[in-house]
Scaffold this motif. Structure first.
Motif, PDB file in Angstrom:
ATOM      1  N   LYS A  43       0.828  -1.202   0.000  1.00 14.18           N
ATOM      2  CA  LYS A  43       0.000   0.000   0.000  1.00 14.18           C
ATOM      3  C   LYS A  43       0.865   1.255   0.000  1.00 14.18           C
ATOM      4  O   LYS A  43       2.020   1.225   0.417  1.00 14.18           O
ATOM      5  CB  LYS A  43      -0.904   0.037   1.234  1.00 14.18           C
ATOM      6  N   GLU A  44       0.272   2.369  -0.428  1.00 13.65           N
ATOM      7  CA  GLU A  44       0.946   3.655  -0.317  1.00 13.65           C
ATOM      8  C   GLU A  44       0.780   4.184   1.106  1.00 13.65           C
ATOM      9  O   GLU A  44      -0.105   3.748   1.853  1.00 13.65           O
ATOM     10  CB  GLU A  44       0.376   4.655  -1.327  1.00 13.65           C
ATOM     11  N   CYS A  45       1.610   5.146   1.451  1.00 10.37           N
ATOM     12  CA  CYS A  45       1.588   5.667   2.826  1.00 10.37           C
ATOM     13  C   CYS A  45       0.242   6.280   3.198  1.00 10.37           C
ATOM     14  O   CYS A  45      -0.152   6.236   4.361  1.00 10.37           O
ATOM     15  CB  CYS A  45       2.710   6.681   3.017  1.00 10.37           C
ATOM     16  N   ILE A  46      -0.467   6.833   2.233  1.00  6.56           N
ATOM     17  CA  ILE A  46      -1.739   7.485   2.547  1.00  6.56           C
ATOM     18  C   ILE A  46      -2.851   6.480   2.834  1.00  6.56           C
ATOM     19  O   ILE A  46      -3.940   6.863   3.275  1.00  6.56           O
ATOM     20  CB  ILE A  46      -2.185   8.428   1.402  1.00  6.56           C
ATOM     21  N   ASP A  47      -2.589   5.209   2.595  1.00  7.20           N
ATOM     22  CA  ASP A  47      -3.598   4.172   2.838  1.00  7.20           C
ATOM     23  C   ASP A  47      -3.304   3.357   4.086  1.00  7.20           C
ATOM     24  O   ASP A  47      -3.915   2.316   4.323  1.00  7.20           O
ATOM     25  CB  ASP A  47      -3.678   3.222   1.633  1.00  7.20           C
ATOM     26  N   LEU A  48      -2.375   3.818   4.911  1.00  2.00           N
ATOM     27  CA  LEU A  48      -1.935   3.037   6.066  1.00  2.00           C
ATOM     28  C   LEU A  48      -2.805   3.244   7.291  1.00  2.00           C
ATOM     29  O   LEU A  48      -3.449   4.280   7.467  1.00  2.00           O
ATOM     30  CB  LEU A  48      -0.500   3.410   6.440  1.00  2.00           C
TER      31      LEU A  48
END
Length: 209
Positions: free
Chosen positions: A60-65
Protein backbone atom coordinates in the motif's frame (compact mmCIF):
# COMPACT_ATOMS: atom_id res chain seq x y z
CA UNK A 1 7.51 8.65 16.47
CA UNK A 2 6.68 6.46 13.47
CA UNK A 3 8.84 6.30 10.37
CA UNK A 4 7.42 5.42 6.97
CA UNK A 5 9.88 4.58 4.22
CA UNK A 6 8.52 4.47 0.69
CA UNK A 7 10.81 1.81 -0.76
CA UNK A 8 11.77 3.19 -4.18
CA UNK A 9 14.54 0.76 -5.12
CA UNK A 10 14.24 -2.51 -7.00
CA UNK A 11 14.86 -5.31 -4.56
CA UNK A 12 17.08 -5.10 -1.49
CA UNK A 13 20.80 -4.56 -1.84
CA UNK A 14 23.10 -5.45 1.04
CA UNK A 15 23.53 -1.73 1.70
CA UNK A 16 19.75 -1.28 2.07
CA UNK A 17 19.41 -4.32 4.32
CA UNK A 18 22.05 -2.93 6.68
CA UNK A 19 20.41 0.51 6.79
CA UNK A 20 16.90 -0.84 7.43
CA UNK A 21 18.24 -3.22 10.07
CA UNK A 22 19.90 -0.32 11.88
CA UNK A 23 16.72 1.76 11.81
CA UNK A 24 14.85 -1.10 13.46
CA UNK A 25 17.53 -1.29 16.16
CA UNK A 26 17.39 2.47 16.68
CA UNK A 27 13.62 3.09 16.81
CA UNK A 28 12.06 -0.35 17.22
CA UNK A 29 10.27 -2.61 14.74
CA UNK A 30 6.91 -1.17 15.72
CA UNK A 31 7.98 2.30 14.57
CA UNK A 32 9.13 1.50 11.03
CA UNK A 33 7.17 0.37 8.00
CA UNK A 34 8.15 0.06 4.35
CA UNK A 35 5.44 1.09 1.92
CA UNK A 36 4.73 1.01 -1.81
CA UNK A 37 6.50 -2.26 -2.48
CA UNK A 38 5.52 -3.77 -5.85
CA UNK A 39 2.02 -5.22 -5.84
CA UNK A 40 3.40 -8.70 -6.53
CA UNK A 41 5.62 -8.66 -3.44
CA UNK A 42 5.29 -11.63 -1.10
CA UNK A 43 7.10 -12.51 2.09
CA UNK A 44 9.67 -14.53 0.16
CA UNK A 45 10.76 -11.32 -1.55
CA UNK A 46 11.73 -9.70 1.76
CA UNK A 47 15.22 -10.52 3.08
CA UNK A 48 15.02 -13.05 5.89
CA UNK A 49 17.26 -10.93 8.12
CA UNK A 50 14.70 -8.13 8.01
CA UNK A 51 11.76 -10.46 8.58
CA UNK A 52 13.56 -11.98 11.57
CA UNK A 53 13.87 -8.47 13.02
CA UNK A 54 10.14 -7.93 12.65
CA UNK A 55 10.15 -5.58 9.66
CA UNK A 56 6.70 -4.27 8.76
CA UNK A 57 6.02 -3.83 5.07
CA UNK A 58 3.12 -3.34 2.68
CA UNK A 59 2.34 -2.84 -0.98
CA UNK A 60 0.00 0.00 0.00
CA UNK A 61 0.95 3.66 -0.32
CA UNK A 62 1.59 5.67 2.83
CA UNK A 63 -1.74 7.48 2.55
CA UNK A 64 -3.60 4.17 2.84
CA UNK A 65 -1.93 3.04 6.07
CA UNK A 66 -3.32 2.32 9.49
CA UNK A 67 -1.18 2.23 12.62
CA UNK A 68 -2.59 0.50 15.68
CA UNK A 69 -6.02 0.53 14.05
CA UNK A 70 -5.86 4.27 13.47
CA UNK A 71 -6.12 5.72 9.97
CA UNK A 72 -3.25 8.10 9.34
CA UNK A 73 -4.19 11.77 9.17
CA UNK A 74 -2.38 13.49 6.29
CA UNK A 75 -1.79 16.56 8.45
CA UNK A 76 0.25 14.47 10.88
CA UNK A 77 2.78 13.34 8.24
CA UNK A 78 5.96 15.26 7.43
CA UNK A 79 8.19 14.45 4.49
CA UNK A 80 11.87 14.60 5.40
CA UNK A 81 12.96 16.55 2.37
CA UNK A 82 16.36 18.14 1.62
CA UNK A 83 14.55 20.67 -0.55
CA UNK A 84 12.08 21.73 2.15
CA UNK A 85 12.16 25.38 3.20
CA UNK A 86 11.46 24.70 6.89
CA UNK A 87 13.91 22.97 9.22
CA UNK A 88 12.76 20.31 11.65
CA UNK A 89 12.74 21.62 15.24
CA UNK A 90 11.94 19.97 18.60
CA UNK A 91 8.64 21.84 18.82
CA UNK A 92 7.37 19.91 15.78
CA UNK A 93 6.82 16.94 18.07
CA UNK A 94 3.43 18.37 19.06
CA UNK A 95 2.06 18.25 15.50
CA UNK A 96 3.93 15.51 13.66
CA UNK A 97 3.19 11.84 14.26
CA UNK A 98 4.82 10.27 11.22
CA UNK A 99 7.93 10.99 9.20
CA UNK A 100 7.99 9.91 5.58
CA UNK A 101 11.32 9.19 3.90
CA UNK A 102 12.14 8.24 0.35
CA UNK A 103 13.71 4.80 0.47
CA UNK A 104 16.37 5.53 -2.12
CA UNK A 105 20.07 4.87 -2.07
CA UNK A 106 22.24 7.93 -2.05
CA UNK A 107 23.62 9.32 -5.26
CA UNK A 108 26.48 11.76 -5.62
CA UNK A 109 25.83 14.37 -6.75
CA UNK A 110 22.39 14.13 -5.24
CA UNK A 111 19.38 13.70 -7.48
CA UNK A 112 16.05 14.97 -6.21
CA UNK A 113 14.26 11.65 -6.05
CA UNK A 114 12.46 12.75 -2.89
CA UNK A 115 10.79 15.23 -5.21
CA UNK A 116 8.65 12.38 -6.53
CA UNK A 117 7.02 12.07 -3.10
CA UNK A 118 6.88 15.84 -2.68
CA UNK A 119 4.85 16.26 -5.85
CA UNK A 120 2.75 13.15 -5.33
CA UNK A 121 1.56 13.67 -1.77
CA UNK A 122 1.95 17.41 -1.04
CA UNK A 123 2.82 16.68 2.58
CA UNK A 124 4.32 19.11 5.03
CA UNK A 125 8.07 19.21 4.41
CA UNK A 126 10.86 19.36 6.95
CA UNK A 127 14.58 19.70 6.29
CA UNK A 128 17.53 18.14 8.09
CA UNK A 129 20.23 20.51 6.98
CA UNK A 130 21.51 20.96 3.46
CA UNK A 131 23.65 17.85 2.94
CA UNK A 132 22.59 14.36 1.91
CA UNK A 133 22.34 11.69 4.61
CA UNK A 134 21.86 7.97 4.48
CA UNK A 135 18.37 6.78 5.41
CA UNK A 136 19.42 5.54 8.84
CA UNK A 137 21.29 8.80 9.53
CA UNK A 138 18.20 10.82 8.61
CA UNK A 139 16.06 8.78 10.99
CA UNK A 140 18.68 9.10 13.74
CA UNK A 141 18.84 12.88 13.25
CA UNK A 142 15.07 13.32 13.19
CA UNK A 143 14.67 11.25 16.33
CA UNK A 144 17.24 13.30 18.22
CA UNK A 145 15.52 16.52 17.22
CA UNK A 146 12.08 15.25 18.20
CA UNK A 147 13.57 14.10 21.50
CA UNK A 148 14.59 17.69 22.19
CA UNK A 149 18.01 18.34 20.65
CA UNK A 150 18.29 21.23 18.23
CA UNK A 151 19.82 20.46 14.85
CA UNK A 152 22.69 22.87 15.45
CA UNK A 153 23.58 21.01 18.66
CA UNK A 154 24.00 17.66 16.92
CA UNK A 155 27.58 16.88 16.01
CA UNK A 156 28.06 15.71 12.43
CA UNK A 157 30.93 14.66 10.22
CA UNK A 158 30.58 15.43 6.53
CA UNK A 159 32.05 13.17 3.86
CA UNK A 160 34.13 11.08 6.28
CA UNK A 161 37.11 9.11 5.08
CA UNK A 162 36.61 5.47 5.98
CA UNK A 163 39.84 3.51 6.26
CA UNK A 164 39.53 -0.20 5.53
CA UNK A 165 43.19 -1.12 5.80
CA UNK A 166 46.51 0.55 6.61
CA UNK A 167 46.93 2.07 3.19
CA UNK A 168 43.48 2.40 1.63
CA UNK A 169 40.37 4.39 2.40
CA UNK A 170 37.26 5.71 0.74
CA UNK A 171 35.30 8.91 1.16
CA UNK A 172 31.63 8.52 2.00
CA UNK A 173 29.63 11.25 0.20
CA UNK A 174 27.17 11.71 3.07
CA UNK A 175 26.71 13.53 6.39
CA UNK A 176 26.82 11.34 9.50
CA UNK A 177 26.20 11.84 13.20
CA UNK A 178 29.34 11.02 15.17
CA UNK A 179 29.66 8.92 18.31
CA UNK A 180 31.49 9.82 21.53
CA UNK A 181 34.81 9.10 19.79
CA UNK A 182 33.97 11.48 16.93
CA UNK A 183 33.60 8.54 14.58
CA UNK A 184 30.72 8.44 12.08
CA UNK A 185 27.86 6.19 13.18
CA UNK A 186 27.45 3.53 10.50
CA UNK A 187 24.96 0.67 10.41
CA UNK A 188 26.21 -2.53 11.98
CA UNK A 189 28.07 -4.45 9.29
CA UNK A 190 28.58 -1.48 6.98
CA UNK A 191 32.30 -1.14 7.64
CA UNK A 192 32.75 -4.84 6.91
CA UNK A 193 30.78 -4.44 3.66
CA UNK A 194 33.02 -1.58 2.59
CA UNK A 195 36.14 -3.55 3.44
CA UNK A 196 34.86 -6.66 1.69
CA UNK A 197 34.16 -4.75 -1.49
CA UNK A 198 37.18 -2.49 -1.31
CA UNK A 199 37.74 -2.81 -5.04
CA UNK A 200 34.32 -1.39 -5.78
CA UNK A 201 33.47 2.29 -5.74
CA UNK A 202 30.87 3.59 -3.31
CA UNK A 203 28.53 4.12 -6.26
CA UNK A 204 28.92 0.44 -7.16
CA UNK A 205 28.11 -0.59 -3.60
CA UNK A 206 24.99 1.51 -3.55
CA UNK A 207 23.50 -0.19 -6.58
CA UNK A 208 24.84 -3.68 -5.94
CA UNK A 209 22.08 -6.27 -5.80
Amino acid sequence: MKYIVEHMEEGFSEWVILEYSQIIRDVGKENLILTSLPSTTTEKDIPKRLLDMGLQWTTKECIDLEFDGKIINRDEIALLDPAATTDLIPEDKSKIEYFLLAGVLGEHPRKDRTGILREKYKFLGRRLGNLQMTTDSAVRTAQRIIDGTKFEDIKFLDYPEIKYNKYESTEMPFRYIVDDNNEPILPEGMLELIRKDADQSIDDLLIDE
